[in-house]
Design a protein around this motif. Structure first.
Motif, PDB file in Angstrom:
ATOM      1  N   LYS A 146      76.153  -6.473  98.738  1.00  0.00           N
ATOM      2  CA  LYS A 146      77.208  -7.629  99.147  1.00  0.00           C
ATOM      3  C   LYS A 146      76.458  -7.848 100.981  1.00  0.00           C
ATOM      4  CE  LYS A 146      79.268  -3.485 102.361  1.00  0.00           C
ATOM      5  NZ  LYS A 146      79.886  -2.219 102.371  1.00  0.00           N
ATOM      6  N   PRO A 349      80.510 -10.293  97.590  1.00  0.00           N
ATOM      7  CA  PRO A 349      81.465 -10.207  98.562  1.00  0.00           C
ATOM      8  C   PRO A 349      80.915 -10.333 100.125  1.00  0.00           C
ATOM      9  CG  PRO A 349      81.297  -7.723  97.976  1.00  0.00           C
ATOM     10  CD  PRO A 349      80.415  -9.536  96.651  1.00  0.00           C
ATOM     11  N   GLU A 351      81.079  -8.607 104.173  1.00  0.00           N
ATOM     12  CA  GLU A 351      81.812  -7.991 105.383  1.00  0.00           C
ATOM     13  C   GLU A 351      81.392  -8.483 106.460  1.00  0.00           C
ATOM     14  OE1 GLU A 351      82.332  -3.683 104.013  1.00  0.00           O
ATOM     15  OE2 GLU A 351      80.832  -3.256 106.363  1.00  0.00           O
ATOM     16  N   THR A 425      87.208  -8.894 104.661  1.00  0.00           N
ATOM     17  CA  THR A 425      85.699  -8.349 103.970  1.00  0.00           C
ATOM     18  C   THR A 425      86.529  -9.739 103.373  1.00  0.00           C
ATOM     19  OG1 THR A 425      85.277  -6.439 103.351  1.00  0.00           O
ATOM     20  CG2 THR A 425      84.836  -7.820 101.673  1.00  0.00           C
ATOM     21  N   THR A 427      84.504 -13.378 100.158  1.00  0.00           N
ATOM     22  CA  THR A 427      83.605 -13.217  99.132  1.00  0.00           C
ATOM     23  C   THR A 427      82.943 -14.820  99.256  1.00  0.00           C
ATOM     24  OG1 THR A 427      85.118 -15.013  97.539  1.00  0.00           O
ATOM     25  CG2 THR A 427      84.150 -12.167  98.191  1.00  0.00           C
TER      26      THR A 427
END
Length: 436
Positions: A146, A349, A351, A425, A427
């Motif tokens: 991520k 993803p 964050e 969070t 994408t």
């Protein structure tokens, strides 16, 4: 004077002339190598995104032709400001600092064209100085599990070194104050070429902001990308605007020019810039603005994915021109290969965080964010999956940054408590969050 910026204007440099594409230890010359042809259809989006608000779009670069690799990478201005002896991340992880520079100048110190300045709602070329008003630190782990992004509020009050007359400043000022100091010294030494002054001053500014951020967050910075105020506008315009969502209607016509209803809406390039610049009239001021910058990044990536830009040659060409015109990359960063590796990882993803702020205060007549440097380092390292820093007993610091308890009561009465919000969070190219 546009009151959305509270840094005094810097002296105007006249009659710059063109120079080479790499800046740093080399002295600019009056000759310039012709740019390769405009058939640069390689992941141009990649580049444009990496400029202080472009980063996320870089990761949408799958499906592009890689045949024009050399033309793509050679079109950027590269900077040696990071330094060869700077600390580096280990184990294959990469930390990237995105710098959004609130200047009304081009890379040679020329004022932006009036028609562009009018679209920016940002006054003329004498305003704004060289504030680093957008700072986002990206962490990409070796396993590409991520992406973690930390927005750094521009008014965080931090210690600084190497700037004569200053020990602590707003973090956004580390670039412009260092640039001005270096230019003044060069002038004392007899330098008169405005291009040399501008480029060496900016290199010093880049080194200063990178060092100041690195000291604050306590992790290495492996690469950086700088984008100008006009770059935000150029990017949003090149992709046909961005979609945003506002929790409440806003009217900031006196400052940023942001006048929008509540709800989801589509913004053109000029409106998008106003969206990311507004801070007046927002409950959390600059902290809300950091959330808008995060939403802008998400929207840009989504627009590139949904609009078919990757298969539209005219849009690709426009994005390439924007990337090469507006972005400065740290030396040695092969953006083409970097984007290809990320693209191969599929949908990642993301964050988003904002660095914590202890409280607001007023110091020397300026609104500042009081921060706890130790808490920031712990939060950043935890989010990056790193071990906590080793701490030792030390005397009570005298600065305002390290231990909030040492500061005494705030100078203002009952200020609102800072709210940096929870981590968000999403994408790459995912749902666009609603923001204040």
């Amino acid at each position: 004077m546009n009151r959305d910026d509270d840094t005094a204007p810097l002296p105007r440099l006249e009659t710059p002339r063109p120079g080479p594409r790499r800046v740093g230890n080399q002295v600019p010359t009056t000759s310039r190598t012709p740019r390769p042809g405009r058939v640069r259809r390689v992941g141009l989006i990649l580049a444009r995104m990496i400029g202080a608000t472009i980063a996320l779009a870089v990761f949408t670069g799958t499906g592009l032709s890689w045949s024009a690799k050399n033309d793509f990478d050679s079109g950027f201005t590269h900077s040696t400001a990071l330094g060869t002896d700077a600390p580096r991340s280990r184990g294959g992880a990469v930390n990237i600092l995105l710098i959004g520079l609130d200047t009304r100048k081009d890379l040679n110190g020329n004022d932006l064209p009036k028609q562009i300045l009018d679209q920016l709602h940002a006054g003329d070329g004498t305003e704004g100085g060289y504030n680093a008003n957008s700072l986002i630190l990206l962490h990409i782990p070796a396993d590409l599990s991520k992406i973690v992004a930390f927005s750094i509020p521009r008014d965080n009050y931090v210690p600084v070194t190497g700037i004569p007359g200053y020990r602590q400043i707003k973090i956004k000022e580390a670039y412009g104050l260092k640039k001005a100091a270096v230019q003044a010294k060069l002038i004392e030494q007899g330098e008169t070429d405005p291009v040399v002054l501008e480029r060496r001053g900016r290199e010093a500014g880049r080194a200063s902001i990178v060092s100041t951020v690195r000291t604050l967050v306590g992790v290495p910075i492996d690469r950086f990308a700088e984008i100008s105020l006009a770059g935000f506008y150029d990017l949003a315009t090149a992709i046909g605007g961005v979609d945003v969502c506002l929790n409440n209607a806003v009217d900031d016509s006196e400052f940023s020019g942001a006048v929008f209803p509540a709800g989801r809406q589509h913004l053109d390039g000029s409106e998008a810039l106003a969206f990311v610049r507004q801070r007046h009239g927002l409950h959390n001021g600059d902290l809300d603005r950091t959330h808008r910058q995060q939403a802008f990044l998400t929207s840009v990536a989504k627009s590139l994915r949904d609009s078919g830009t990757l298969t539209n040659l005219s849009r690709l060409s426009a994005l390439m021109d924007v990337a090469h015109k507006d972005i400065v990359l740290s030396d040695g960063w092969n953006l083409f290969d970097f984007a290809r590796e990320l693209g191969a990882a599929g949908t990642l993803p993301v964050e988003f965080h904002t660095l914590p702020v202890v409280r607001y205060d007023v110091i020397d007549g300026q609104d500042v964010n009081i921060v706890d440097a130790g808490a920031i380092k712990r939060e950043v390292r935890a989010a990056f999956g790193l071990e906590a820093p080793i701490t030792t007993t030390a005397p009570m610091p005298t600065g305002v940054v390290d231990v909030p308890a040492a500061l005494g009561p705030p100078t203002t009465s009952a200020p609102p408590l800072p709210d940096t919000g929870k981590a968000v969070t999403t994408t790459i190219g995912g749902t666009i969050p609603c923001v204040n």
